[in-house]
Write a protein that holds these residues in place. Structure first.
Motif, PDB file in Angstrom:
ATOM      1  N   VAL A 217       0.858  -1.182   0.000  1.00  0.00           N
ATOM      2  CA  VAL A 217       0.000   0.000   0.000  1.00  0.00           C
ATOM      3  C   VAL A 217       0.897   1.235   0.000  1.00  0.00           C
ATOM      4  O   VAL A 217       1.681   1.436   0.926  1.00  0.00           O
ATOM      5  N   ASP A 218       0.810   2.026  -1.059  1.00  0.00           N
ATOM      6  CA  ASP A 218       1.564   3.275  -1.120  1.00  0.00           C
ATOM      7  C   ASP A 218       0.578   4.413  -1.382  1.00  0.00           C
ATOM      8  O   ASP A 218      -0.638   4.226  -1.392  1.00  0.00           O
ATOM      9  N   TRP A 219       1.118   5.625  -1.605  1.00  0.00           N
ATOM     10  CA  TRP A 219       0.225   6.767  -1.814  1.00  0.00           C
ATOM     11  C   TRP A 219      -0.608   6.603  -3.077  1.00  0.00           C
ATOM     12  O   TRP A 219      -1.760   7.054  -3.139  1.00  0.00           O
ATOM     13  N   ASN A 220      -0.059   5.980  -4.104  1.00  0.00           N
ATOM     14  CA  ASN A 220      -0.812   5.790  -5.343  1.00  0.00           C
ATOM     15  C   ASN A 220      -2.084   4.994  -5.077  1.00  0.00           C
ATOM     16  O   ASN A 220      -3.186   5.374  -5.516  1.00  0.00           O
ATOM     17  N   LEU A 221      -1.961   3.904  -4.344  1.00  0.00           N
ATOM     18  CA  LEU A 221      -3.111   3.068  -4.027  1.00  0.00           C
ATOM     19  C   LEU A 221      -4.049   3.770  -3.044  1.00  0.00           C
ATOM     20  O   LEU A 221      -5.280   3.711  -3.183  1.00  0.00           O
ATOM     21  N   TRP A 222      -3.474   4.443  -2.061  1.00  0.00           N
ATOM     22  CA  TRP A 222      -4.311   5.088  -1.051  1.00  0.00           C
ATOM     23  C   TRP A 222      -5.159   6.201  -1.666  1.00  0.00           C
ATOM     24  O   TRP A 222      -6.358   6.310  -1.383  1.00  0.00           O
ATOM     25  N   PHE A 223      -4.566   7.027  -2.532  1.00  0.00           N
ATOM     26  CA  PHE A 223      -5.344   8.092  -3.180  1.00  0.00           C
ATOM     27  C   PHE A 223      -6.400   7.506  -4.124  1.00  0.00           C
ATOM     28  O   PHE A 223      -7.499   8.048  -4.236  1.00  0.00           O
ATOM     29  N   ALA A 224      -6.061   6.421  -4.808  1.00  0.00           N
ATOM     30  CA  ALA A 224      -7.045   5.778  -5.675  1.00  0.00           C
ATOM     31  C   ALA A 224      -8.251   5.315  -4.866  1.00  0.00           C
ATOM     32  O   ALA A 224      -9.396   5.400  -5.324  1.00  0.00           O
ATOM     33  N   TYR A 225      -7.999   4.829  -3.646  1.00  0.00           N
ATOM     34  CA  TYR A 225      -9.078   4.414  -2.749  1.00  0.00           C
ATOM     35  C   TYR A 225      -9.969   5.597  -2.399  1.00  0.00           C
ATOM     36  O   TYR A 225     -11.172   5.432  -2.146  1.00  0.00           O
TER      37      TYR A 225
END
Length: 325
Positions: A217-225
Motif C-alpha cells: 500500500v503506497d500513496w498511489n493506491l491510497w489516493f485511488a481508494y
C-alpha cells in the motif's frame, strides 16, 4: 554372585553425539568453516569429526566442492532424522532447565516496524511482570527463509501459515491514514485536506525487499481508494521514497512531509502528540489480517502461554483505545 549387564549393542552402535552435532552444523551451513565458527571449534576439528562419522557409517555424507559442501542422498536421510531428534532434545533440556530455576528465553519473530513501533513501547510492562522470562526479538522481512537453526517460538506476521508446526490466530486488521507532525501542518496549513496533501510533500513507501511483509500500500493506491489520482500532482511536488517504514516515520517526525500511517504502528505516536492526523479519511483493509502464531509444542509451556496471553491483552487494549478515541 554379581550378575553383570550384557552389552547393549544398540547403544554401542550409535554414532557419537558430538559427531552428530558437528554433522548437523555442517549440513545447515553447507560449509565446514562456517560450521566450525558456529560450534566455536577449528575447521580441522569439523573435518575430522565428519570423516570419522563417514568411516563409522561406511558411506560419504557430503560431496565436497571447493569451500562448500553438499549432502549426499545418505547425508540427506541422516540430516532429516537427526535434525528432528536434536530439536526435540534441545526443547526438552530447555524445559528442564526452566524448571530448575533458570530463566526461560522466548523468541518472537516479526517485522522491524512491528518490533519498533508496536512491540518495543509495550514490552517493558511484560518484562517487569515476568522476571523469569527473557524475550528474544528477531526482526526480518524474509519470514520464509530464516537463518539455519532458527525456530522462533512465536511469529507475528500477515501470513496465516508461515512454517509447519505452528497454530495461528488473527489479532487485528489494517487501517491506514495520513499522518504528519504538528510542525509540518503549521508550516503547510493546506495539508488539512486531501488536495493539500496530494500537492504537498509525500513520504512514500516502496515495495523493494518487502515482498514477505504484506500487500503493498503506497500513496498511489491510497489516493485511488479516495477517488483521487496521484498523477495530478504538480511536477515540482516533493516526494521522498524508501523501503524502510522506520525511516518514513523518522522523516515525518522531522516535519519533512506526510506519511501513510498504519494505525497499529502510529497510534502511540499520535497519543503522545508527536504525530497527528491532518484529515479524517482512511483506508480500512478488513481482509488484511495480522496473525499471532505459536509453536504447537508449546501449548503446555507456562511461560509461552503467558506471553501469548499478554500479546492478546495488548491487542484488546489497543482496539479499546481506538473505539474510545
Amino acid at each position: 554372585m554379581v550378575k553383570h549387564t550384557k552389552p547393549d549393542f544398540a547403544l554401542l552402535k550409535l554414532p557419537s553425539l558430538h559427531a552428530i552435532r558437528t554433522f548437523v552444523a555442517a549440513a545447515r551451513y553447507q560449509n565446514f568453516t562456517r560450521a566450525a565458527e558456529a560450534l566455536c571449534v577449528s575447521q580441522a576439528a569439523v573435518s575430522r569429526q565428519i570423516r570419522d562419522l563417514e568411516e563409522d557409517l561406511g558411506t560419504e555424507l557430503f560431496l565436497r566442492a571447493g569451500r562448500s559442501v553438499e549432502l549426499t542422498s545418505a547425508g540427506s536421510l541422516l540430516f532429516d532424522t537427526v535434525q528432528l531428534s536434536l530439536g526435540n532434545i534441545s526443547r526438552t533440556t530447555e524445559r528442564i532447565r526452566g524448571k530448575s530455576g533458570a530463566k526461560k528465553t522466548i523468541t518472537l519473530c516479526c517485522s522491524p516496524a512491528f518490533a519498533r513501533f508496536w512491540l518495543a513501547p509495550r514490552l517493558r510492562g511484560f518484562i517487569t511482570q515476568n522476571t523469569d522470562i527473557d524475550v528474544n526479538i528477531i526482526t526480518t522481512h524474509s519470514f520464509f527463509s530464516l537463518d539455519p537453526g532458527l525456530t522462533p517460538d512465536f511469529f507475528i506476521t500477515k501470513w496465516k501459515r508461515v512454517h509447519d508446526g505452528y497454530t495461528s490466530q488473527p489479532i487485528f486488521s489494517d487501517v491506514i491514514y495520513p499522518v504528519c507532525s504538528p510542525g509540518y501542518l503549521e508550516e503547510n496549513p493546506d495539508a488539512n485536506n486531501l488536495n493539500g496533501i496530494l500537492n504537498g510533500s509525500l513520504l512514500n513507501l516502496t515495495h523493494h525487499g518487502r515482498s514477505q511483509v504484506d500487500e503493498h500500500v503506497d500513496w498511489n493506491l491510497w489516493f485511488a481508494y479516495q477517488n483521487a489520482d496521484i498523477k495530478e500532482r504538480p511536477a515540482d511536488a516533493i516526494q521522498l521514497l524508501t523501503n524502510d517504514y522506520g525511516t518514513i516515520i523518522d522523516l515525518a517526525l522531522d516535519h519533512q512531509g506526510v506519511a501513510l500511517g498504519w494505525n497499529y504502528l502510529v497510534a502511540p505516536l499520535i497519543e503522545k502528540g508527536l504525530l497527528m492526523r491532518p484529515v479524517r479519511e482512511s483506508m480500512a483493509l478488513s481482509d488484511t489480517l495480522h496473525f499471532l502464531s505459536m509453536r504447537d509444542d508449546l501449548t503446555e509451556d507456562e511461560c509461552s502461554l503467558r506471553l501469548h496471553a499478554w500479546v492478546l491483552e495488548q491487542v484488546r487494549q489497543m482496539e479499546e483505545s481506538v473505539l474510545n478515541r
